[in-house]
Design an enzyme around this catalytic site. Structure first.
Site, PDB file in Angstrom:
ATOM      1  N   ARG A 173       0.844  -1.187   0.000  1.00 67.60           N
ATOM      2  CA  ARG A 173       0.000   0.000   0.000  1.00 67.60           C
ATOM      3  C   ARG A 173       0.888   1.248   0.000  1.00 67.60           C
ATOM      4  O   ARG A 173       2.029   1.224   0.459  1.00 67.60           O
ATOM      5  CB  ARG A 173      -0.893   0.011   1.242  1.00 67.60           C
ATOM      6  CG  ARG A 173      -1.878  -1.162   1.250  1.00 67.60           C
ATOM      7  CD  ARG A 173      -2.914  -0.976   2.323  1.00 67.60           C
ATOM      8  NE  ARG A 173      -2.331  -0.711   3.622  1.00 67.60           N
ATOM      9  CZ  ARG A 173      -2.898   0.034   4.568  1.00 67.60           C
ATOM     10  NH1 ARG A 173      -4.061   0.593   4.353  1.00 67.60           N
ATOM     11  NH2 ARG A 173      -2.315   0.205   5.723  1.00 67.60           N
ATOM     12  N   LYS A 179       4.242 -10.432  10.204  1.00 64.25           N
ATOM     13  CA  LYS A 179       3.505 -10.471   8.946  1.00 64.25           C
ATOM     14  C   LYS A 179       3.913 -11.674   8.088  1.00 64.25           C
ATOM     15  O   LYS A 179       5.058 -11.826   7.700  1.00 64.25           O
ATOM     16  CB  LYS A 179       3.752  -9.168   8.191  1.00 64.25           C
ATOM     17  CG  LYS A 179       2.888  -8.995   6.983  1.00 64.25           C
ATOM     18  CD  LYS A 179       2.339  -7.595   6.831  1.00 64.25           C
ATOM     19  CE  LYS A 179       3.295  -6.631   6.186  1.00 64.25           C
ATOM     20  NZ  LYS A 179       2.649  -5.369   5.851  1.00 64.25           N
ATOM     21  N   ARG A 216      -0.618   0.543  14.458  1.00 62.81           N
ATOM     22  CA  ARG A 216       0.522   0.063  15.256  1.00 62.81           C
ATOM     23  C   ARG A 216       0.045  -0.301  16.656  1.00 62.81           C
ATOM     24  O   ARG A 216      -0.879   0.323  17.171  1.00 62.81           O
ATOM     25  CB  ARG A 216       1.585   1.165  15.386  1.00 62.81           C
ATOM     26  CG  ARG A 216       2.283   1.508  14.074  1.00 62.81           C
ATOM     27  CD  ARG A 216       3.209   0.398  13.633  1.00 62.81           C
ATOM     28  NE  ARG A 216       3.830   0.670  12.353  1.00 62.81           N
ATOM     29  CZ  ARG A 216       3.342   0.349  11.172  1.00 62.81           C
ATOM     30  NH1 ARG A 216       2.173  -0.269  11.097  1.00 62.81           N
ATOM     31  NH2 ARG A 216       3.972   0.626  10.045  1.00 62.81           N
TER      32      ARG A 216
END
Ligand code: ATP
Length: 255
Positions: free
Chosen positions: A53, A117, A251
């Site tokens: 993104r 991730k 976050r």
């Protein structure tokens, strides 16, 4: 990987192409979408300029990850697709869970394993002449991660060694079928069909979080879950607020 083998294994009504190398499978399908007659899965053995993104990069090494994009046409305008990135996260997470790789979701659509991730999702859209909208759904999934690549990424990442041992064509066909089923469901029922499933996979539920816009904290509170359009619900000092994905980042932690 082999397109004919994936085509033979999948049940989804989508064509499959595999290329040895390309810059970005999303860029390739965005360039071709207008000429497609039906959904197309484009798999790259090696993606050299993967995108995330807001101009961020998705890095991968050949043989150590799955990098692919699925072009899928929806009826109506792109506004109907607001919750699509989250629905794709749900589909991918459920498919990984069914393959014995338990994962969680980080809003809006990162797939986490053990808090790091494992996969990234990037969706781009393009209007079709008949009033419909092509969505190009790009996914990068780490199977293994060479140490030098993790250093270049600059943060800890997750891998799925269990999936790395699977036949790649079988794995790709399973993910394609899960995504196609989710796309059909999204077309029929929108994000409403995915909301409770997203909440069940939410990795940061009840955690203090901050919303960053260009590095600046614009909201903070406790992450609750998502609403029917895929906005993040946050309990803040001023009450409950709903945050739209846009280009903001999430976050962990308070101020
Ligand atoms: P963030 O994860 O920082 O909140 P984001 O959700 O917008 O941002 P994406 O656009 O989905 O992130 O992915 C790009 C980011 O993912 C990069 O900025 C980089 O930090 C990270 N990244 C790049 N390649 C990988 C990879 N193979 N595995 C895990 N993370 C990666």
């Amino acid at each position: 990987m082999n397109a004919a083998a994936i085509m033979a294994l999948r049940t989804a009504a989508a064509d499959v192409e595999v290329v040895a190398q390309t810059g970005s499978t999303n860029a390739d399908l965005m360039a071709r979408a207008a000429g497609l007659a039906r959904p197309l899965l484009l798999v790259a053995e090696h993606q050299t300029a993967g995108r995330g993104r807001a101009g961020r990069s998705w890095l991968s090494a050949p043989g150590d990850s799955l990098t692919f994009s699925l072009a899928w046409k929806f009826e109506g305008s792109p506004q109907r697709l607001l919750g699509l990135p989250l629905a794709v996260g749900v589909a991918l997470a459920e498919a990984l869970g069914a393959l014995d790789v338990p994962v969680q979701l980080k809003w809006p659509n990162d797939v986490l394993k053990d808090g790091e991730k494992l996969a990234g999702i990037l969706i781009e859209t393009q209007g079709a002449p008949d009033g419909g909208t092509w969505a190009v759904i790009g996914i990068g999934l780490n199977l293994q991660m060479p140490a030098d690549l993790e250093t270049r990424i600059g943060r800890a990442v997750a891998t799925a060694p269990w999936l790395a041992r699977m036949d790649r064509n079988v794995l790709m066909a399973a993910l394609l079928d899960a995504l196609a089923a989710a796309m059909n469901q999204f077309e029929q029922a929108g994000f409403g069909a995915f909301r409770a499933r997203w909440d069940a996979l939410h990795g940061w539920r009840g955690q203090p979080v901050r919303i960053l816009d260009n590095g600046e904290c614009v909201q903070q509170g406790l992450a609750v879950g998502v609403d029917d359009s895929g906005r993040l619900l946050l309990d803040t000092d001023a009450g409950r607020v709903a945050v739209l994905a846009g280009d903001v980042s999430l976050r962990l932690g308070g101020a």
